[in-house]
Design a protein around this motif. Sequence first.
Motif, PDB file in Angstrom:
ATOM      1  N   UNK A   1      -7.720 134.288  29.188  1.00 46.81           N
ATOM      2  CA  UNK A   1      -6.804 133.400  28.457  1.00 46.81           C
ATOM      3  C   UNK A   1      -7.590 132.356  27.664  1.00 46.81           C
ATOM      4  N   UNK A   2      -6.983 131.917  26.596  1.00 42.58           N
ATOM      5  CA  UNK A   2      -7.668 130.932  25.757  1.00 42.58           C
ATOM      6  C   UNK A   2      -7.112 129.540  26.022  1.00 42.58           C
ATOM      7  N   UNK A   3      -7.924 128.542  25.740  1.00 41.35           N
ATOM      8  CA  UNK A   3      -7.503 127.158  25.909  1.00 41.35           C
ATOM      9  C   UNK A   3      -6.420 126.820  24.905  1.00 41.35           C
ATOM     10  N   UNK A   4      -5.462 126.011  25.342  1.00 39.34           N
ATOM     11  CA  UNK A   4      -4.381 125.607  24.448  1.00 39.34           C
ATOM     12  C   UNK A   4      -4.739 124.337  23.686  1.00 39.34           C
ATOM     13  N   UNK A   5      -4.085 124.152  22.569  1.00 33.92           N
ATOM     14  CA  UNK A   5      -4.193 122.914  21.805  1.00 33.92           C
ATOM     15  C   UNK A   5      -2.819 122.264  21.828  1.00 33.92           C
ATOM     16  N   UNK A   6      -2.771 120.994  22.211  1.00 38.58           N
ATOM     17  CA  UNK A   6      -1.501 120.318  22.397  1.00 38.58           C
ATOM     18  C   UNK A   6      -1.509 118.985  21.674  1.00 38.58           C
ATOM     19  N   UNK A   7      -0.374 118.660  21.078  1.00 36.38           N
ATOM     20  CA  UNK A   7      -0.242 117.347  20.468  1.00 36.38           C
ATOM     21  C   UNK A   7       0.033 116.321  21.567  1.00 36.38           C
ATOM     22  N   UNK A   8      -0.229 115.075  21.256  1.00 33.80           N
ATOM     23  CA  UNK A   8       0.025 113.984  22.199  1.00 33.80           C
ATOM     24  C   UNK A   8       1.034 113.043  21.566  1.00 33.80           C
ATOM     25  N   UNK A   9       2.082 112.749  22.313  1.00 36.89           N
ATOM     26  CA  UNK A   9       3.031 111.743  21.870  1.00 36.89           C
ATOM     27  C   UNK A   9       3.075 110.634  22.920  1.00 36.89           C
ATOM     28  N   UNK A  10       3.027 109.416  22.467  1.00 41.33           N
ATOM     29  CA  UNK A  10       3.116 108.264  23.374  1.00 41.33           C
ATOM     30  C   UNK A  10       4.517 107.686  23.228  1.00 41.33           C
ATOM     31  N   UNK A  11       5.241 107.605  24.338  1.00 42.05           N
ATOM     32  CA  UNK A  11       6.622 107.128  24.323  1.00 42.05           C
ATOM     33  C   UNK A  11       6.747 105.901  25.212  1.00 42.05           C
TER      34      UNK A  11
ATOM     35  N   UNK B   1      -0.429 104.215  31.819  1.00 40.67           N
ATOM     36  CA  UNK B   1       0.729 105.118  31.736  1.00 40.67           C
ATOM     37  C   UNK B   1       1.481 105.198  33.065  1.00 40.67           C
ATOM     38  N   UNK B   2       2.815 105.340  32.976  1.00 42.97           N
ATOM     39  CA  UNK B   2       3.603 105.473  34.204  1.00 42.97           C
ATOM     40  C   UNK B   2       3.748 106.935  34.610  1.00 42.97           C
ATOM     41  N   UNK B   3       3.691 107.845  33.643  1.00 43.85           N
ATOM     42  CA  UNK B   3       3.615 109.272  33.960  1.00 43.85           C
ATOM     43  C   UNK B   3       3.275 110.067  32.701  1.00 43.85           C
ATOM     44  N   UNK B   4       2.948 111.336  32.930  1.00 47.48           N
ATOM     45  CA  UNK B   4       2.655 112.280  31.850  1.00 47.48           C
ATOM     46  C   UNK B   4       3.641 113.429  32.026  1.00 47.48           C
ATOM     47  N   UNK B   5       4.164 113.952  30.920  1.00 43.69           N
ATOM     48  CA  UNK B   5       5.191 114.993  31.013  1.00 43.69           C
ATOM     49  C   UNK B   5       5.037 115.981  29.866  1.00 43.69           C
ATOM     50  N   UNK B   6       5.516 117.194  30.074  1.00 49.17           N
ATOM     51  CA  UNK B   6       5.467 118.186  28.991  1.00 49.17           C
ATOM     52  C   UNK B   6       6.656 117.975  28.057  1.00 49.17           C
ATOM     53  N   UNK B   7       6.500 118.433  26.818  1.00 47.05           N
ATOM     54  CA  UNK B   7       7.522 118.230  25.797  1.00 47.05           C
ATOM     55  C   UNK B   7       7.308 119.268  24.701  1.00 47.05           C
TER      56      UNK B   7
ATOM     57  N   UNK C   1       9.785 119.447  15.369  1.00 46.63           N
ATOM     58  CA  UNK C   1       9.291 120.190  14.208  1.00 46.63           C
ATOM     59  C   UNK C   1       8.346 121.283  14.678  1.00 46.63           C
ATOM     60  N   UNK C   2       8.742 122.526  14.495  1.00 46.11           N
ATOM     61  CA  UNK C   2       7.860 123.645  14.838  1.00 46.11           C
ATOM     62  C   UNK C   2       7.852 124.017  16.296  1.00 46.11           C
ATOM     63  N   UNK C   3       8.600 123.283  17.130  1.00 48.14           N
ATOM     64  CA  UNK C   3       8.702 123.615  18.560  1.00 48.14           C
ATOM     65  C   UNK C   3       7.335 123.675  19.247  1.00 48.14           C
ATOM     66  N   UNK C   4       6.399 122.861  18.783  1.00 42.92           N
ATOM     67  CA  UNK C   4       5.027 122.900  19.299  1.00 42.92           C
ATOM     68  C   UNK C   4       4.915 122.223  20.655  1.00 42.92           C
ATOM     69  N   UNK C   5       4.053 122.758  21.525  1.00 44.74           N
ATOM     70  CA  UNK C   5       3.853 122.114  22.821  1.00 44.74           C
ATOM     71  C   UNK C   5       3.186 120.748  22.644  1.00 44.74           C
ATOM     72  N   UNK C   6       3.637 119.817  23.447  1.00 47.99           N
ATOM     73  CA  UNK C   6       3.213 118.430  23.296  1.00 47.99           C
ATOM     74  C   UNK C   6       3.155 117.782  24.674  1.00 47.99           C
ATOM     75  N   UNK C   7       2.316 116.801  24.821  1.00 47.20           N
ATOM     76  CA  UNK C   7       2.224 116.025  26.068  1.00 47.20           C
ATOM     77  C   UNK C   7       2.785 114.640  25.801  1.00 47.20           C
ATOM     78  N   UNK C   8       3.760 114.244  26.618  1.00 49.04           N
ATOM     79  CA  UNK C   8       4.271 112.870  26.553  1.00 49.04           C
ATOM     80  C   UNK C   8       3.439 112.014  27.494  1.00 49.04           C
TER      81      UNK C   8
END
Length: 140
Positions: free
Chosen positions: A2-12, A72-78, A82-89
Amino acid sequence: MSKHGFFQITQKLFLRDGNSLLVLRDQKSGHGDLPGGRMNEDEFFEDWSESISREIKEELGESIKIEVNPVPIFVHKHRVNEGNLPCIIIAYDAKLLAGKVQLSDEHDFMEWVDIKSFDPKKLFSEYMLDAVQLYLTKYA
């Protein structure tokens, strides 16, 4: 292999004024949202609080004054709308110090909701709903 994923980061931000929490609605998707947003590539190796400050000025206006707990109080998937891309909150606690919210055109609705009685299912969906429910379970 398997290959490593690339994920965007969003800070909420879970932005509070006493027992009230600021919730927003994304103008494009109609889904519930929280203040904050995706980190730009050139912000990754800088102080991440600068990325949060930029997003807050863009979304809530220049006059608002807030205090963000930098831990941070927690990290979550999202998934980004736009584009339904995987992201880390990365979620942070924040409190309103002064000023009035001036919504940008990114959001078409805002409300200060009571954390003790707010039902996030009416506004939020998917992973963002999970994140808000997690917050309310822990901090309401």
